[in-house]
Design an enzyme around this catalytic site. Structure first.
Site, PDB file in Angstrom:
ATOM      1  N   GLU A 174       0.827  -1.207   0.000  1.00  0.00           N
ATOM      2  CA  GLU A 174       0.000   0.000   0.000  1.00  0.00           C
ATOM      3  C   GLU A 174       0.854   1.246   0.000  1.00  0.00           C
ATOM      4  O   GLU A 174       2.026   1.214   0.346  1.00  0.00           O
ATOM      5  CB  GLU A 174      -0.953   0.034   1.190  1.00  0.00           C
ATOM      6  CG  GLU A 174      -0.382  -0.445   2.505  1.00  0.00           C
ATOM      7  CD  GLU A 174       0.906   0.194   2.956  1.00  0.00           C
ATOM      8  OE1 GLU A 174       0.951   1.448   2.990  1.00  0.00           O
ATOM      9  OE2 GLU A 174       1.870  -0.523   3.285  1.00  0.00           O
ATOM     10  N   GLU A 317       4.541  -0.548   1.381  1.00  0.00           N
ATOM     11  CA  GLU A 317       4.638  -0.705  -0.081  1.00  0.00           C
ATOM     12  C   GLU A 317       4.477  -2.156  -0.520  1.00  0.00           C
ATOM     13  O   GLU A 317       4.312  -2.431  -1.712  1.00  0.00           O
ATOM     14  CB  GLU A 317       5.994  -0.216  -0.630  1.00  0.00           C
ATOM     15  CG  GLU A 317       6.290   1.231  -0.424  1.00  0.00           C
ATOM     16  CD  GLU A 317       7.611   1.654  -1.105  1.00  0.00           C
ATOM     17  OE1 GLU A 317       8.216   0.837  -1.826  1.00  0.00           O
ATOM     18  OE2 GLU A 317       8.005   2.826  -0.924  1.00  0.00           O
TER      19      GLU A 317
END
Lengths: 355, 355
Positions: A174, A317
């Site tokens: 994310e 991430e």
């Protein structure tokens, strides 16, 4: 019936008999019983997912849900909000942490704009924006119930698409400035733990900013009064579009019976939501690393999963996924390629002269 | 001067300035400072080893030291002694745990008979037998001081040879029935901890066998009275030829300035011996997994290293190394390939329209 409800109803548990069968085979391999620990558990879990004892991975993909959080206006993050948009573009350019690690792990990325507060230009970003970021949860619900469901369904659709394309090991990542705050709020509500226990300093807050972050999250829970028995209500009121999208990924993976790896704190908040929506979803999840974010350990406890990488990482991430992929693939080699004691006894005698 | 003394004298510390320079570069990469945790530490440590900021791995090799332990006659292991010889042959056949995992991790193996109690036939086994196994340490010293030094020098020579052949990341493994007993004895003497604290059940002992194992180790220490300030004396009296050989590998790696990975309990006992012989040897060591053997955590404390894989493994053979190799290589990709904030600011403006 909505895609979400259809998905929730079609999730079946793992093939428990295959897990046991796999463990039996592992017990017969050329090693003391249980001595490959978590690798054995992984290989057995994979058998429970696919229904086959021998599995191998063909194509890997990490889905990165990108979205902004209105609560950043209260100063909960040390980073400016527009970093969400900048980093979303950077994923496509291949220069961020997850890009480099995914490349190392031979994994592709799927970058999804599920709620970035900017119009992103790059054509490789999948545009499924539900809103230009959420509202400020410390003042009102972050999103409507409909928006939450829509974002969850984006996640389900992404997985449906990737599975059709032949990806058989998925990861979750994310990008969303402020999302350790929303994740902490979700964890606090779903676990019943206090905000003080679960909140950390995110990317790097001062003590003063940290106190403010906790106060803001407390206020968000207080004014919104999310119903802890209603996961969608929790996501809508104090969650984020990234968390919703990833929750959909976990549900989609369970529906499609493909393994999916949890990354860090935000990803595990989404996994917890999926697990609460349908407990069988957990049968398809693999933990990866234990995030340095203090709430991460509680999140894993709620999920009942054991992260096996202790790397003190807190980047998000999806950076933990390619590292975990390698270990999962190693576990499959163990069950597929190691010799058993049975095979060995055939030719042991002439192998060695004992003095 | 003996090869051992020559090696001990030629070990230099890491390039501390390069560690700092690497950390500075890592701090400037596109992520919150320190957010890639152990990956950053690894990349910086590697700079300290080679003296270069950008490193990459060309060839990997796991050295497996195989040797028997006379103390097995006292029933300290649940496995028959001749399994050492059988498994040593099996490493060459490519069918054991470490073979399968090394293949997955694109690593080769070097199988060394440094003291197996059998004449092994396979030509691919490197024959450097110092003795047909050690004596029973519960009755007399396991080996002479000369034998201990000879076995250490085998390890040094193996590393010298591999480094000449271009291997630039090494792992350590072992096979030797009874070697959790010798490793526990070494740990107990070198750390000053009691035998009861550091001894575990190895491959799988009953409670009764476990009590016996502890009694045998206590007796070995009592009758031999190894001098904790004299590491060679400790190895000779209550160690093993595998531990000695691996100790030499760690010293050889430090001399040659190549990184070397610790596997489990036995491998870390050897690492501890090397560290005590020359503290700078540690600058070239990487931990891998935290073995399920109870003493492993104390061994790592004595070494001052943090294992980052929590896989509950206790097989030995070097099985943790290929998994760690992948993470170390990932860390090098981070420092080599991630973009820096500096590069980014050049073209940020036109990338994104913030609404």
């Amino acid at each position: 019936m909505s895609l979400l409800n259809e998905t929730l109803e079609s999730i079946k548990p793992n093939y428990e008999d295959k897990v046991l069968e796999a463990q039996k085979r592992l017990d017969g391999l050329l090693k003391p019983i249980g001595s490959l620990g978590v690798l054995e558990e992984m290989a057995a879990k994979m058998a429970g997912i696919t229904g086959k004892l021998n599995n191998s991975i063909n194509k890997k993909n990490i889905i990165i849900m990108c979205a902004d959080n209105g609560v950043t206006e209260d100063g909960v993050s040390s980073c400016p909000q527009n970093l969400t948009a900048i980093m979303t573009e950077n994923f496509i350019k291949g220069i961020t942490g997850v890009c480099v690690l995914a490349d190392h792990g031979n994994s592709e990325l799927t970058v999804v704009d599920v709620g970035v507060n900017a119009d992103l230009k790059n054509k490789k970003i999948i545009k499924r924006k539900v809103a230009y970021g959420t509202k400020n949860m410390s003042k009102e619900p972050a999103m409507t119930r409909e928006e939450a469901i829509k974002a969850i369904e984006v996640g389900i659709e992404m997985v449906d698409k990737l599975v059709k394309e032949g990806y058989d090991l998925l990861g979750t990542g994310e990008m969303g400035i402020g999302n350790t705050s929303t994740s902490s709020a979700v964890l606090s509500v779903l676990s019943g733990m206090s905000v003080d226990e679960v909140v950390g300093k995110g990317a790097g807050l001062t003590e003063e900013q940290y106190d403010n972050k906790k106060a803001v999250i407390k206020k968000a829970i207080e004014i919104n009064q999310p119903d802890k028995e209603d996961v969608i209500d929790v996501i809508a009121k104090v969650g984020g579009l990234d968390i919703a999208g990833l929750c959909g990924c976990f549900l989609g993976a369970a529906k499609n019976r493909v393994p999916i790896v949890i990354d860090g704190f935000i990803s595990s908040a989404a996994a917890l939501c999926a697990y609460r929506l349908n407990p069988h979803a957990r049968d398809f999840m693999f933990a990866s690393h234990l995030s340095a974010e203090p709430g991460a350990i509680y999140m894993m406890k709620e999920l009942g999963l054991q992260p096996f990488l202790h790397l003190n990482m807190r980047l998000g991430e999806g950076t933990g996924c390619p590292l975990a992929f390698n270990i999962i693939e190693a576990s499959l080699k163990v069950i597929n390629n190691m010799a058993s004691f049975e095979e060995l006894t055939i030719d042991t005698d002439y192998l060695v002269d004992i003095r």
